[in-house]
Design a protein around this motif. Structure first.
Motif, PDB file in Angstrom:
ATOM      1  N   THR A   2      35.634 -21.424  67.248  1.00  0.00           N
ATOM      2  CA  THR A   2      35.868 -22.690  66.541  1.00  0.00           C
ATOM      3  C   THR A   2      35.008 -22.815  65.286  1.00  0.00           C
ATOM      4  N   GLN A  19      38.335 -28.730  71.235  1.00  0.00           N
ATOM      5  CA  GLN A  19      37.992 -28.403  69.850  1.00  0.00           C
ATOM      6  C   GLN A  19      38.715 -27.145  69.383  1.00  0.00           C
ATOM      7  N   GLN A  21      41.534 -25.981  70.645  1.00  0.00           N
ATOM      8  CA  GLN A  21      42.958 -26.281  70.561  1.00  0.00           C
ATOM      9  C   GLN A  21      43.294 -26.962  69.237  1.00  0.00           C
ATOM     10  N   ALA A  22      42.390 -27.817  68.753  1.00  0.00           N
ATOM     11  CA  ALA A  22      42.616 -28.472  67.464  1.00  0.00           C
ATOM     12  C   ALA A  22      42.668 -27.439  66.340  1.00  0.00           C
ATOM     13  N   ALA A  23      41.799 -26.410  66.427  1.00  0.00           N
ATOM     14  CA  ALA A  23      41.802 -25.348  65.419  1.00  0.00           C
ATOM     15  C   ALA A  23      43.078 -24.512  65.515  1.00  0.00           C
ATOM     16  N   ASP A  25      46.012 -25.711  66.590  1.00  0.00           N
ATOM     17  CA  ASP A  25      47.067 -26.569  66.048  1.00  0.00           C
ATOM     18  C   ASP A  25      47.045 -26.585  64.525  1.00  0.00           C
ATOM     19  N   ALA A  26      45.843 -26.449  63.946  1.00  0.00           N
ATOM     20  CA  ALA A  26      45.709 -26.442  62.490  1.00  0.00           C
ATOM     21  C   ALA A  26      45.928 -25.047  61.898  1.00  0.00           C
ATOM     22  N   GLU A  27      46.235 -24.062  62.766  1.00  0.00           N
ATOM     23  CA  GLU A  27      46.487 -22.672  62.377  1.00  0.00           C
ATOM     24  C   GLU A  27      45.268 -22.009  61.747  1.00  0.00           C
ATOM     25  N   GLN A  28      44.087 -22.528  62.064  1.00  0.00           N
ATOM     26  CA  GLN A  28      42.866 -21.840  61.673  1.00  0.00           C
ATOM     27  C   GLN A  28      42.590 -20.687  62.635  1.00  0.00           C
ATOM     28  N   GLN A 173      40.960 -15.310  64.304  1.00  0.00           N
ATOM     29  CA  GLN A 173      40.898 -16.145  63.112  1.00  0.00           C
ATOM     30  C   GLN A 173      42.120 -15.836  62.250  1.00  0.00           C
TER      31      GLN A 173
END
Length: 218
Positions: A2, A19, A21-23, A25-28, A173
């Motif tokens: 993350t 945290q 999962q949010a990354a 979802d943001a395709e980071q 990544q």
């Protein structure tokens, strides 16, 4: 992952944090691929203890599947079946489970090295109820101890098997997707599509993909 420090990761899907999962979802962070991995365990025991050992297997299956600790009743039962002392501290449930898992590792190593532990000798001599589980190889074959298996064939011992499964995922990544694809291939596809690497060389390459330095993996 993350914080963008680790290039790729291979993990049980249950380890993905909110945290992370949010990354994703943001395709980071990109999920490269996933595979369901099954593990099989065998518990050697006295023929008179099969019912209790079957119940213990069910408890352990749930623990290994969920990665949760047992409750007070379950830990007392497991401790009795496997004759593992209750660890008397503030985290006695987790500590007692650690003792059981440690014995599992000792047993597995002994079987691979064709050695006998004191607990194995005690079971063969009918001085104990059961051994903690021994894990099968990834190809489905059981680490083979002739004395234990022959005792099962003769009816002197019984064996109770149980299975667990987990969804293993590889993440990378956004700018390290090729490394993630190679990691998945080397772990789960025999390196298909990549230069064949054996033994120490293969382990070193996986370490490099996971972001370890040469000093880390020397």
């Amino acid at each position: 992952m993350t914080h963008g420090v680790k290039p790729v990761a291979i993990m049980d899907s249950r380890m993905v944090t909110t945290q992370m999962q949010a990354a994703i979802d943001a395709e980071q962070i990109i999920k490269i691929d996933e595979i369901v991995c099954e593990s099989t365990y065998r518990i050697y025991c006295s023929p008179f203890e099969v019912e209790d050992v079957s119940n213990a297997a069910g408890i352990l299956q749930g623990i290994l599947q969920s990665h949760n600790n047992p409750n007070q009743t379950e830990i007392l039962f497991l401790s009795d079946v496997f004759e593992t002392p209750i660890v008397e501290d503030d985290r006695h449930i987790a500590s007692t489970m650690t003792s059981i898992f440690t014995e599992m590792s000792i047993l597995e190593a002994a079987v691979y090295e064709d050695e006998k532990t004191e607990t194995m000798n005690d079971l063969l001599a009918k001085k104990r109820k059961a051994l903690p589980p021994i894990q099968y190889d990834s190809d489905g074959s059981l680490p083979y101890d002739a004395d234990l298996e022959y005792a099962v064939e003769r009816g002197d011992l019984s064996a109770v098997d149980f299975k667990t499964s987990e969804l293993i995922q590889v993440f990378a990544q956004a700018d390290k997707q090729e490394e993630g694809k190679e990691l998945f291939a080397r772990y789960h596809k025999n390196g298909d599509g990549y230069e064949p690497l054996e033994g120490e060389e293969g382990a070193r390459r996986i370490g490099q993909l996971l972001g370890f330095t040469d000093n880390d993996i020397s």
